[in-house]
Design an enzyme around this catalytic site. Structure first.
Site, PDB file in Angstrom:
ATOM      1  N   THR A 140       0.854  -1.184   0.000  1.00 40.11           N
ATOM      2  CA  THR A 140       0.000   0.000   0.000  1.00 40.11           C
ATOM      3  C   THR A 140       0.895   1.240   0.000  1.00 40.11           C
ATOM      4  O   THR A 140       1.901   1.307   0.714  1.00 40.11           O
ATOM      5  CB  THR A 140      -0.905  -0.014   1.253  1.00 40.11           C
ATOM      6  OG1 THR A 140      -1.649  -1.231   1.229  1.00 40.11           O
ATOM      7  CG2 THR A 140      -1.852   1.172   1.257  1.00 40.11           C
ATOM      8  N   SER A 171       3.018 -10.536  -9.659  1.00 39.00           N
ATOM      9  CA  SER A 171       2.563  -9.716  -8.525  1.00 39.00           C
ATOM     10  C   SER A 171       1.081  -9.416  -8.690  1.00 39.00           C
ATOM     11  O   SER A 171       0.555  -9.438  -9.802  1.00 39.00           O
ATOM     12  CB  SER A 171       3.299  -8.373  -8.507  1.00 39.00           C
ATOM     13  OG  SER A 171       4.675  -8.548  -8.351  1.00 39.00           O
ATOM     14  N   CYS A 175      -1.644  -9.455   2.170  1.00 37.52           N
ATOM     15  CA  CYS A 175      -2.420  -9.163   0.952  1.00 37.52           C
ATOM     16  C   CYS A 175      -3.884  -8.780   1.129  1.00 37.52           C
ATOM     17  O   CYS A 175      -4.364  -7.909   0.406  1.00 37.52           O
ATOM     18  CB  CYS A 175      -2.296 -10.332  -0.008  1.00 37.52           C
ATOM     19  SG  CYS A 175      -0.606 -10.486  -0.620  1.00 37.52           S
TER      20      CYS A 175
HETATM   21  P1  NAD Z   1       7.967 -10.155  -0.834  1.00 36.35           P
HETATM   22  O1  NAD Z   1       8.145  -8.820  -0.240  1.00 36.35           O
HETATM   23  O2  NAD Z   1       8.130 -11.376   0.012  1.00 36.35           O
HETATM   24  O3  NAD Z   1       8.996 -10.331  -2.062  1.00 36.35           O
HETATM   25  C1  NAD Z   1       9.208  -9.361  -3.032  1.00 36.35           C
HETATM   26  C2  NAD Z   1      10.712  -9.328  -3.360  1.00 36.35           C
HETATM   27  O4  NAD Z   1      10.932  -8.485  -4.500  1.00 36.35           O
HETATM   28  C3  NAD Z   1      11.580  -8.757  -2.240  1.00 36.35           C
HETATM   29  O5  NAD Z   1      12.530  -9.725  -1.835  1.00 36.35           O
HETATM   30  C4  NAD Z   1      12.257  -7.511  -2.878  1.00 36.35           C
HETATM   31  O6  NAD Z   1      13.580  -7.321  -2.440  1.00 36.35           O
HETATM   32  C5  NAD Z   1      12.205  -7.875  -4.351  1.00 36.35           C
HETATM   33  N1  NAD Z   1      12.294  -6.703  -5.241  1.00 36.35           N
HETATM   34  C6  NAD Z   1      11.561  -5.563  -5.208  1.00 36.35           C
HETATM   35  N2  NAD Z   1      11.903  -4.764  -6.231  1.00 36.35           N
HETATM   36  C7  NAD Z   1      12.873  -5.395  -6.928  1.00 36.35           C
HETATM   37  C8  NAD Z   1      13.628  -5.078  -8.099  1.00 36.35           C
HETATM   38  N3  NAD Z   1      13.406  -3.936  -8.759  1.00 36.35           N
HETATM   39  N4  NAD Z   1      14.545  -5.972  -8.515  1.00 36.35           N
HETATM   40  C9  NAD Z   1      14.753  -7.134  -7.863  1.00 36.35           C
HETATM   41  N5  NAD Z   1      14.061  -7.498  -6.753  1.00 36.35           N
HETATM   42  C10 NAD Z   1      13.131  -6.636  -6.296  1.00 36.35           C
HETATM   43  O7  NAD Z   1       6.536 -10.147  -1.531  1.00 36.35           O
HETATM   44  P2  NAD Z   1       5.593 -11.411  -1.818  1.00 36.35           P
HETATM   45  O8  NAD Z   1       4.842 -11.773  -0.598  1.00 36.35           O
HETATM   46  O9  NAD Z   1       6.384 -12.435  -2.538  1.00 36.35           O
HETATM   47  O10 NAD Z   1       4.534 -10.750  -2.816  1.00 36.35           O
HETATM   48  C11 NAD Z   1       4.904 -10.403  -4.134  1.00 36.35           C
HETATM   49  C12 NAD Z   1       3.639 -10.099  -4.910  1.00 36.35           C
HETATM   50  O11 NAD Z   1       2.827 -11.280  -4.976  1.00 36.35           O
HETATM   51  C13 NAD Z   1       2.740  -9.023  -4.300  1.00 36.35           C
HETATM   52  O12 NAD Z   1       2.159  -8.293  -5.340  1.00 36.35           O
HETATM   53  C14 NAD Z   1       1.674  -9.826  -3.569  1.00 36.35           C
HETATM   54  O13 NAD Z   1       0.460  -9.121  -3.490  1.00 36.35           O
HETATM   55  C15 NAD Z   1       1.512 -11.024  -4.462  1.00 36.35           C
HETATM   56  N6  NAD Z   1       1.032 -12.244  -3.793  1.00 36.35           N
HETATM   57  C16 NAD Z   1       1.537 -12.603  -2.579  1.00 36.35           C
HETATM   58  C17 NAD Z   1       1.122 -13.801  -1.980  1.00 36.35           C
HETATM   59  C18 NAD Z   1       1.660 -14.242  -0.643  1.00 36.35           C
HETATM   60  O14 NAD Z   1       1.177 -15.235  -0.133  1.00 36.35           O
HETATM   61  N7  NAD Z   1       2.617 -13.579  -0.050  1.00 36.35           N
HETATM   62  C19 NAD Z   1       0.216 -14.623  -2.644  1.00 36.35           C
HETATM   63  C20 NAD Z   1      -0.269 -14.231  -3.886  1.00 36.35           C
HETATM   64  C21 NAD Z   1       0.158 -13.041  -4.453  1.00 36.35           C
HETATM   65  C1  UGA Z   2      -4.571 -15.374   0.859  1.00 34.52           C
HETATM   66  C2  UGA Z   2      -5.421 -16.166  -0.132  1.00 34.52           C
HETATM   67  O1  UGA Z   2      -6.001 -17.281   0.551  1.00 34.52           O
HETATM   68  C3  UGA Z   2      -4.584 -16.658  -1.303  1.00 34.52           C
HETATM   69  O2  UGA Z   2      -5.419 -17.310  -2.259  1.00 34.52           O
HETATM   70  C4  UGA Z   2      -3.883 -15.468  -1.957  1.00 34.52           C
HETATM   71  O3  UGA Z   2      -3.054 -15.913  -3.003  1.00 34.52           O
HETATM   72  C5  UGA Z   2      -3.060 -14.736  -0.921  1.00 34.52           C
HETATM   73  O4  UGA Z   2      -3.919 -14.312   0.171  1.00 34.52           O
HETATM   74  C6  UGA Z   2      -2.433 -13.486  -1.445  1.00 34.52           C
HETATM   75  O5  UGA Z   2      -2.857 -12.950  -2.439  1.00 34.52           O
HETATM   76  O6  UGA Z   2      -1.511 -13.077  -0.756  1.00 34.52           O
HETATM   77  P1  UGA Z   2      -2.869 -15.979   2.806  1.00 34.52           P
HETATM   78  O7  UGA Z   2      -3.064 -14.560   3.188  1.00 34.52           O
HETATM   79  O8  UGA Z   2      -1.488 -16.492   2.647  1.00 34.52           O
HETATM   80  O9  UGA Z   2      -3.608 -16.265   1.403  1.00 34.52           O
HETATM   81  O10 UGA Z   2      -3.602 -16.931   3.858  1.00 34.52           O
HETATM   82  P2  UGA Z   2      -5.142 -17.268   4.144  1.00 34.52           P
HETATM   83  O11 UGA Z   2      -5.247 -18.701   4.430  1.00 34.52           O
HETATM   84  O12 UGA Z   2      -6.041 -16.723   3.112  1.00 34.52           O
HETATM   85  O13 UGA Z   2      -5.399 -16.500   5.516  1.00 34.52           O
HETATM   86  C7  UGA Z   2      -5.461 -15.086   5.589  1.00 34.52           C
HETATM   87  C8  UGA Z   2      -5.862 -14.659   6.985  1.00 34.52           C
HETATM   88  O14 UGA Z   2      -7.242 -14.972   7.224  1.00 34.52           O
HETATM   89  C9  UGA Z   2      -5.082 -15.361   8.096  1.00 34.52           C
HETATM   90  O15 UGA Z   2      -4.814 -14.438   9.128  1.00 34.52           O
HETATM   91  C10 UGA Z   2      -6.028 -16.435   8.571  1.00 34.52           C
HETATM   92  O16 UGA Z   2      -5.800 -16.839   9.882  1.00 34.52           O
HETATM   93  C11 UGA Z   2      -7.367 -15.721   8.424  1.00 34.52           C
HETATM   94  N1  UGA Z   2      -8.513 -16.652   8.274  1.00 34.52           N
HETATM   95  C12 UGA Z   2      -8.615 -17.451   7.183  1.00 34.52           C
HETATM   96  C13 UGA Z   2      -9.498 -16.663   9.243  1.00 34.52           C
HETATM   97  O17 UGA Z   2      -9.427 -15.930  10.239  1.00 34.52           O
HETATM   98  N2  UGA Z   2     -10.553 -17.518   9.093  1.00 34.52           N
HETATM   99  C14 UGA Z   2     -10.689 -18.339   8.018  1.00 34.52           C
HETATM  100  O18 UGA Z   2     -11.689 -19.092   7.945  1.00 34.52           O
HETATM  101  C15 UGA Z   2      -9.683 -18.306   7.036  1.00 34.52           C
END
Ligand code: NAD
Ligand code: UGA
Length: 464
Positions: free
Chosen positions: A95, A132, A277
């Site tokens: 954000t 992303s 997220c």
């Molecule tokens: P993260 O912060 O764990 O990883 C992102 C990485 O990108 C960091 O290590 C950072 O150093 C690197 N980075 C940033 N700018 C860079 C650049 N210009 N060159 C090289 N490296 C660079 O983030 P994340 O949790 O992996 O999330 C990444 C994206 O995926 C986000 O848009 C998030 O919304 C999405 N997403 C996350 C999850 C999840 O479970 N965490 C699930 C689905 C989607």
């Molecule tokens: C969530 C989505 O489930 C993924 O599909 C998505 O890819 C991801 O966000 C993302 O875009 O980052 P995540 O946040 O890793 O995944 O985990 P979740 O299992 O969704 O849980 C999210 C939060 O909701 C946790 O704090 C969990 O404890 C809470 N939760 C989940 C509840 O309180 N109750 C539920 O029934 C389910």
């Protein structure tokens, strides 16, 4: 185009596990995962697999099978870009904390930097994949940057959002509900989509690979997260009503979820949802809706966040109220800091807000979490800037032994659903604590009857 070399920019929670699985399932593709963060890359390359930067069940085994065979973690972004036929952008999209859209819109500066670097370095045509989570129509921005600053090369932009959940990432990647690929509907766009379909077809059944236009794909990801978070806020809103009426939240969730149209997943009431997220993506959705003048749509989704904030706040209020309206100088033990079990990730964890509210009331906190490091806990609190770092250090202590952590405590609050909390010797814990000994179960994982028999006073979310 048959893909032989992949580059993934961003070795985080998505880039690391996703590319490990692609490398595992596609031994003929060379996958290079690059990041600016040297420590992160060093950790991915650590000989001791316990030191990988991300804790995910099963991840170590996949990395063991592939690392330095066809999976490489490195910091040389330019060379990986140059070699690749296909580049995944997997960087963070937090954000925005400044300027227009502050506190709502996604900050796309890291994505833009990637696009500019690709444009500068590329010497051959490439397919760029948005991994992303991005606002709808970001592909337009990436395309404009590439076309205006590139060396006259051809770039195809695909949207391929990731749906893995932390804690189950490897299972989700190996057996996804669906793979979503959005691309342009012209000849070149269709060919690019097919290249990515061919990669996933190595292990994902064809009928689970959905192809759409780019905008549908980008917006589907935000919508899926909004729907999931909405379910949690819906059941959490009813948990408060259960606490006032004597209805029991688990019985209710079972009855409601038995309707096949509603379904039984994601109906677990809790202290609130966390994670990097849900909040970020809904705020972004709200911002996008408002920017199109759709205020009713924006207000509708904003309520999911408002309810979640309320749930976290009312949990800490209940603790203070139950402990005779003061926790000043009292020892309170927090079991769990991660935003859910089986991850070391604490981004936006409800534990942070609960701890902050209790510290405001001058409680002394002891925190235990099986995977989150103490340095992360202090940094999460310091980032709130509610009080000085020294003050946080003096009021909060980390402890890894549950019996030492709870010794002399007035109360225990369960903030993460780690399985091991259930197995603790609760009789031993009870005898060590101040009396009355209170438990506040924000995850509904402990056996209320058993604990009441031991002598605990227990509050569970969604129960009287
Ligand atoms: P993260 O912060 O764990 O990883 C992102 C990485 O990108 C960091 O290590 C950072 O150093 C690197 N980075 C940033 N700018 C860079 C650049 N210009 N060159 C090289 N490296 C660079 O983030 P994340 O949790 O992996 O999330 C990444 C994206 O995926 C986000 O848009 C998030 O919304 C999405 N997403 C996350 C999850 C999840 O479970 N965490 C699930 C689905 C989607
Ligand atoms: C969530 C989505 O489930 C993924 O599909 C998505 O890819 C991801 O966000 C993302 O875009 O980052 P995540 O946040 O890793 O995944 O985990 P979740 O299992 O969704 O849980 C999210 C939060 O909701 C946790 O704090 C969990 O404890 C809470 N939760 C989940 C509840 O309180 N109750 C539920 O029934 C389910």
């Amino acid at each position: 185009m048959k893909i032989k070399n992949i580059c993934c920019i961003g070795a985080g929670y998505v880039g690391g596990p996703t590319m490990s699985v692609i490398a595992d399932k596609c031994p003929n593709i060379r996958v290079e995962v690059v990041d600016l963060n040297h420590k992160r890359i060093n950790d991915w390359n650590d000989d001791n697999f316990d030191n990988l930067p991300i804790y995910e069940p099963g991840l170590d085994l996949v990395v063991k099978r592939t690392r330095n065979k066809n999976l490489f973690f490195m910091t040389d972004v330019n060379s990986a870009i140059e070699k690749a036929d296909m580049i995944f952008i997997s960087v963070n999209t937090p954000t925005k904390l400044y300027g227009k859209g502050k506190g709502m819109a996604s900050d796309l500066k890291y994505v833009e930097l990637c696009a500019r670097q690709i444009a500068k370095v590329a010497k051959s045509d490439k397919i760029i994949v948005e991994k992303s989570t991005l606002p709808v129509r970001t592909a337009d921005t990436i395309k404009k940057i590439l076309e205006n600053t590139g060396n006259g090369l051809k770039f195809q932009i695909l949207s391929n959002p990731e749906f893995l959940a932390e804690g189950t990432a490897i299972e989700d990647l190996m057996n996804p509900d669906r793979i979503l690929i959005g691309g342009m509907k012209n000849k070149e766009g269709k060919a690019a989509i097919q290249s990515l379909v061919d990669i996933y077809s190595n292990w994902v059944p064809k009928d689970k690979i959905l192809t759409t236009n780019v905008w549908s794909s980008e917006l589907s990801k935000l919508t899926a997260n909004a729907f999931l978070a909405q379910r949690v806020s819906s059941i959490n809103s009813i948990s408060e009503l259960c606490e006032s009426t004597g209805a029991e939240i688990n019985e209710l969730a079972k009855a409601v979820g038995a309707d096949s149209r509603i379904g039984n997943k994601f109906l677990n009431a809790s202290v609130g949802f966390g994670g990097s997220c849900f909040q970020k993506d809904i705020l972004n959705l709200v911002y996008i809706a408002r920017s199109y003048g759709l205020d009713s749509v924006a207000d509708y989704w904003e309520q999911v966040i408002i309810l979640n904030d309320h749930q976290k706040k009312r949990f800490s209020d209940i603790i203070v109220k139950t402990l005779f309206n003061t926790v000043s100088g009292k020892k309170i033990t927090l079991f769990g800091w991660a935003f859910k079990k089986n991850t070391n990730d604490s981004r936006e964890s409800p534990a942070i807000n609960v701890a902050d509210a209790l510290l405001d009331e001058q409680a002394n906190l002891i925190v235990l979490d099986p995977k989150v490091k103490s340095s992360q806990i202090y940094s999460d609190l310091d980032n709130l800037k509610t009080r000085s770092s020294d003050k946080n250090k003096s009021l909060l202590r980390f402890e890894s032994d549950p019996y030492k952590a709870s010794k002399g405590s007035h109360a225990i609050a369960v903030l993460t659903d780690w399985d091991e909390f259930i197995e603790y010797d609760w009789v031993k814990i009870y005898h060590n604590m101040e009396k009355p000994a209170f438990i506040f179960d924000g995850r509904k994982i402990l056996d209320r009857g058993k604990l009441q028999k031991i002598g605990f006073e227990i509050f569970t979310i969604g129960y009287v």
